[in-house]
Scaffold this active site. Structure first.
Site, PDB file in Angstrom:
ATOM      1  N   GLU A  50       0.835  -1.199   0.000  1.00 54.64           N
ATOM      2  CA  GLU A  50       0.000   0.000   0.000  1.00 54.64           C
ATOM      3  C   GLU A  50       0.872   1.252   0.000  1.00 54.64           C
ATOM      4  O   GLU A  50       1.874   1.332   0.695  1.00 54.64           O
ATOM      5  CB  GLU A  50      -0.927   0.006   1.216  1.00 54.64           C
ATOM      6  CG  GLU A  50      -1.780  -1.244   1.364  1.00 54.64           C
ATOM      7  CD  GLU A  50      -2.735  -1.464   0.197  1.00 54.64           C
ATOM      8  OE1 GLU A  50      -2.897  -0.534  -0.623  1.00 54.64           O
ATOM      9  OE2 GLU A  50      -3.312  -2.557   0.095  1.00 54.64           O
ATOM     10  N   GLY A  51       0.439   2.253  -0.775  1.00 61.48           N
ATOM     11  CA  GLY A  51       1.224   3.465  -0.934  1.00 61.48           C
ATOM     12  C   GLY A  51       0.961   4.522   0.122  1.00 61.48           C
ATOM     13  O   GLY A  51       0.152   4.351   1.038  1.00 61.48           O
ATOM     14  N   PHE A  52       1.648   5.629  -0.034  1.00 61.98           N
ATOM     15  CA  PHE A  52       1.627   6.724   0.933  1.00 61.98           C
ATOM     16  C   PHE A  52       0.215   7.252   1.179  1.00 61.98           C
ATOM     17  O   PHE A  52      -0.201   7.473   2.323  1.00 61.98           O
ATOM     18  CB  PHE A  52       2.535   7.843   0.409  1.00 61.98           C
ATOM     19  CG  PHE A  52       2.717   9.005   1.346  1.00 61.98           C
ATOM     20  CD1 PHE A  52       3.197   8.823   2.630  1.00 61.98           C
ATOM     21  CD2 PHE A  52       2.429  10.297   0.920  1.00 61.98           C
ATOM     22  CE1 PHE A  52       3.389   9.905   3.483  1.00 61.98           C
ATOM     23  CE2 PHE A  52       2.619  11.384   1.760  1.00 61.98           C
ATOM     24  CZ  PHE A  52       3.095  11.188   3.043  1.00 61.98           C
ATOM     25  N   HIS A  58      -3.007  16.491 -11.631  1.00 71.04           N
ATOM     26  CA  HIS A  58      -2.323  15.265 -11.227  1.00 71.04           C
ATOM     27  C   HIS A  58      -2.434  14.299 -12.391  1.00 71.04           C
ATOM     28  O   HIS A  58      -3.522  13.790 -12.702  1.00 71.04           O
ATOM     29  CB  HIS A  58      -2.950  14.654  -9.969  1.00 71.04           C
ATOM     30  CG  HIS A  58      -2.374  13.305  -9.653  1.00 71.04           C
ATOM     31  ND1 HIS A  58      -3.154  12.227  -9.295  1.00 71.04           N
ATOM     32  CD2 HIS A  58      -1.086  12.848  -9.689  1.00 71.04           C
ATOM     33  CE1 HIS A  58      -2.370  11.172  -9.109  1.00 71.04           C
ATOM     34  NE2 HIS A  58      -1.123  11.523  -9.343  1.00 71.04           N
ATOM     35  N   TRP A  59      -1.311  14.030 -13.012  1.00 74.34           N
ATOM     36  CA  TRP A  59      -1.246  13.205 -14.224  1.00 74.34           C
ATOM     37  C   TRP A  59      -0.605  11.875 -13.867  1.00 74.34           C
ATOM     38  O   TRP A  59       0.597  11.738 -13.799  1.00 74.34           O
ATOM     39  CB  TRP A  59      -0.427  13.942 -15.281  1.00 74.34           C
ATOM     40  CG  TRP A  59      -0.457  13.352 -16.650  1.00 74.34           C
ATOM     41  CD1 TRP A  59      -1.515  12.787 -17.292  1.00 74.34           C
ATOM     42  CD2 TRP A  59       0.642  13.311 -17.574  1.00 74.34           C
ATOM     43  NE1 TRP A  59      -1.150  12.392 -18.551  1.00 74.34           N
ATOM     44  CE2 TRP A  59       0.173  12.706 -18.755  1.00 74.34           C
ATOM     45  CE3 TRP A  59       1.974  13.733 -17.519  1.00 74.34           C
ATOM     46  CZ2 TRP A  59       0.985  12.501 -19.866  1.00 74.34           C
ATOM     47  CZ3 TRP A  59       2.789  13.538 -18.624  1.00 74.34           C
ATOM     48  CH2 TRP A  59       2.300  12.930 -19.784  1.00 74.34           C
ATOM     49  N   ARG A  60      -1.430  10.871 -13.609  1.00 69.66           N
ATOM     50  CA  ARG A  60      -0.945   9.552 -13.174  1.00 69.66           C
ATOM     51  C   ARG A  60      -0.520   8.738 -14.384  1.00 69.66           C
ATOM     52  O   ARG A  60      -1.271   8.628 -15.354  1.00 69.66           O
ATOM     53  CB  ARG A  60      -2.063   8.835 -12.409  1.00 69.66           C
ATOM     54  CG  ARG A  60      -1.626   7.571 -11.696  1.00 69.66           C
ATOM     55  CD  ARG A  60      -0.877   7.882 -10.413  1.00 69.66           C
ATOM     56  NE  ARG A  60      -0.872   6.725  -9.524  1.00 69.66           N
ATOM     57  CZ  ARG A  60      -0.037   5.698  -9.620  1.00 69.66           C
ATOM     58  NH1 ARG A  60       0.875   5.666 -10.572  1.00 69.66           N
ATOM     59  NH2 ARG A  60      -0.103   4.699  -8.766  1.00 69.66           N
ATOM     60  N   PHE A  90      -3.916   9.631  -4.633  1.00 71.88           N
ATOM     61  CA  PHE A  90      -3.184  10.904  -4.670  1.00 71.88           C
ATOM     62  C   PHE A  90      -4.145  12.034  -5.026  1.00 71.88           C
ATOM     63  O   PHE A  90      -4.157  13.095  -4.389  1.00 71.88           O
ATOM     64  CB  PHE A  90      -2.054  10.800  -5.699  1.00 71.88           C
ATOM     65  CG  PHE A  90      -1.052  11.918  -5.670  1.00 71.88           C
ATOM     66  CD1 PHE A  90       0.197  11.729  -5.103  1.00 71.88           C
ATOM     67  CD2 PHE A  90      -1.336  13.158  -6.231  1.00 71.88           C
ATOM     68  CE1 PHE A  90       1.148  12.758  -5.088  1.00 71.88           C
ATOM     69  CE2 PHE A  90      -0.403  14.190  -6.214  1.00 71.88           C
ATOM     70  CZ  PHE A  90       0.834  13.986  -5.638  1.00 71.88           C
TER      71      PHE A  90
END
Length: 424
Positions: free
Chosen positions: A52-54, A288-290, A384
Site C-alpha cells: 500500500e502506498g503513501f 495530477h497526471w498519473r 493521490f
C-alpha cells in the site's frame, strides 16, 4: 477536612460517568481538575500491508484514529502510536524509520486524538504486549455483510511475517527496528470497520494488554466514511510547517500565488474552522497526471499524451490561465513530450528539489500546490488525487473547481468523480 464513605464516592463517580454517556461527554474527557477518573494508559500501534502506498496509508490512519477516538469516548485511555514511514512501494528511495513530524504537524494531529511517535513510545515501552494480525475470513463474506471477528488460524502470509524465537518473544518487521519484539501474537479474522476494531480491542481478552499492535490495519473500513468524524480526522492532518513554507515560497516565486490574494488562508487551529466556499486559488491550473503502473491497471481510463495536451489547452483557454502546475509520476521523456505538444503556449512548472526532501515530502508539496490552484483536474480513482480533493474541500473551493478528472481520448465527456463534500 470531611471524609465520605467509599460507597458514596463510587456512587458519585458512577453518576458522573452515566451523565457523561448520556450527554455526549466521555470519561476520557472528564475535567481532571474537577474529577479523578483513573484510566490506565494504553497504546495502540498499527501497520499496513507493504504494497500500500503513501496516500492509502494516510486513509488508514484516519480509520485507526477514529478507532482510538471511539475507544476514548467509551472510557479507554488509548494513545495512538504513529507508525514510522518507509520502504513504500512507490517511493524511489527505500528509506525507513521516517518520523511523522517530517510530513505532518503533530500538534494538529493531537487536537483530534493523542498521538506519539514510535521512538517516543520505545523510550518507555518495550516489548509490545500483543500483535493482532488482521485477516479476512477464508470463506469470504458470504451472502450478506456482517460485522464480526474471531480468533482463527493464520492465513498466508501472516506466518512468514512473524516468527516466534522463544517463549513470549515474537519477531517481525516492526518498521525496520531490530530490537523490537512482541510478547504475544494472534491472527484474527475480521469483517468490519473502525467500530468493529474498537469492539475487538475493548470486549476481548486483548483488553488486558497495555500495548497492542494491529497489523494489516487496511483490512478494516471506515465506520462513517465522509461524515463528521471522518472529516475531523482529515482536517487534523495539517502538513508540517517546514513543507508548507517550502511550497508557499515556490508558489509565490513561480505561480504568482499567495494565501491573501488567493483567499486560501486557514486558521491555525483546525477545530475553529468554519464552513466556506470563498477560496479563489492561484492563477494556474493544477493537474495530477498519473502514469507508470496506471498505464497497465487503468489504461482505458487515461488519456494519451496528445490527449492530455489537448485537455490542458482547452481548459486553460476556457479558464484564461497561462500556467500549469504538474504533479506526475511520468518519466521525464513523457513530460518532455507533453510540453512539446503544448507548443510553448503554456508554462509548465514542477517541484524538482529532490536533494533535500524525501519522496513523501515531495508528494505532499505536489499535493499542496495542486490544492491551491484556481482549478484542479486529477486522475481516475487515484488516492493521490483524492487527497488533493480533500485538501481543496478543507480550504474552501467551489465544488466545480475540484472534482474533475482527465478523460480518455475515446470518451471526452466521461463520468466525473463523486463529490465527497466536507462536513462540519
Amino acid at each position: 477536612m470531611h471524609f465520605f464513605p467509599i460507597q458514596l464516592l463510587v456512587l458519585f463517580f458512577a453518576e458522573k460517568i452515566a451523565f457523561a454517556e448520556n450527554s455526549d461527554q466521555t470519561v476520557s474527557r472528564v475535567d481532571s481538575n474537577r474529577y479523578s477518573v483513573a484510566a490506565e494508559k494504553k497504546f495502540l500501534l498499527y501497520d499496513v500491508n507493504f504494497g500500500e502506498g503513501f496516500n492509502l496509508r494516510r486513509d488508514v490512519y484516519m480509520r485507526v484514529a477514529n478507532t482510538v477516538r471511539s475507544l476514548r469516548d467509551s472510557g479507554e485511555n488509548y494513545i495512538l502510536v504513529l507508525p514510522p514511514w518507509g520502504r513504500l512501494h512507490h517511493w524511489k528511495r527505500m528509506e525507513v524509520a521516517l518520523s511523522w513530524r517530517l510530513f505532518f504537524d503533530l500538534e494538529s494531529l493531537n487536537r483530534f486524538i493523542p498521538v506519539i511517535e514510535f521512538e517516543d513510545f520505545l523510550d518507555e515501552n518495550r516489548p509490545i504486549d500483543q500483535v493482532i494480525y488482521l485477516q479476512h475470513y477464508a470463506e469470504g463474506w458470504g451472502t450478506e455483510y456482517v460485522r464480526k471477528f474471531e480468533k482463527r488460524s493464520c492465513l498466508p502470509p501472516a506466518e512468514s511475517h512473524y516468527k516466534q524465537v522463544e517463549e513470549f518473544k515474537w519477531k517481525g518487521w516492526f518498521y525496520s527496528y531490530e530490537d523490537v519484539y512482541s510478547r504475544n501474537f494472534q491472527c484474527v479474522s475480521i469483517q468490519g470497520d473502525s467500530g468493529t476494531l474498537k469492539d475487538l480491542l475493548k470486549h476481548s481478552n486483548f483488553s488486558e494488554s497495555t500495548s497492542i499492535m494491529v497489523d494489516r490495519a487496511e483490512t478494516i473500513l471506515h465506520e462513517h466514511y465522509g461524515e463528521v468524524d471522518y472529516w475531523k480526522a482529515r482536517r487534523s492532518m495539517r502538513y508540517s510547517n517546514d513543507l508548507v513554507d517550502v511550497a508557499d515560497a515556490f508558489r509565490k516565486k513561480y505561480l504568482d500565488s499567495d494565501d491573501k490574494r488567493d483567499k486560501t488562508k486557514l486558521v491555525d487551529d483546525w477545530t475553529k474552522e468554519k464552513p466556506r466556499r470563498t477560496a479563489i486559488g492561484g492563477p494556474y491550473l493544477g493537474i495530477h497526471w498519473r502514469r507508470r503502473d496506471f498505464l497497465y491497471a487503468r489504461r482505458a481510463q487515461l488519456p494519451t499524451i496528445p490527449g492530455t495536451a489537448k485537455i490542458l489547452q482547452d481548459l486553460c483557454k476556457k479558464l484564461d490561465l497561462q500556467k500549469i502546475y504538474l504533479a506526475t509520476d511520468a518519466p521525464d521523456q513523457e513530460v518532455d513530450e507533453l510540453k512539446a505538444l503544448l507548443n510553448g503556449e503554456l508554462e509548465v512548472y514542477r517541484f524538482t528539489d529532490t536533494q533535500k526532501l524525501n519522496d513523501g515530502q515531495i508528494a505532499i508539496i505536489d499535493q499542496y500546490l495542486c490544492a491551491h490552484a484556481a482549478y484542479f483536474i486529477g486522475s481516475y480513482e487515484s488516492t493521490f488525487t483524492f487527497r488533493i480533493q480533500e485538501d481543496r474541500e478543507i480550504i474552501g473551493f467551489p465544488i466545480s473547481t475540484t472534482f474533475n478528472r482527465l478523460c480518455p481520448d475515446t470518451e471526452p465527456t466521461c463520468e466525473q468523480p463523486a463529490k465527497w463534500k466536507i462536513v462540519y
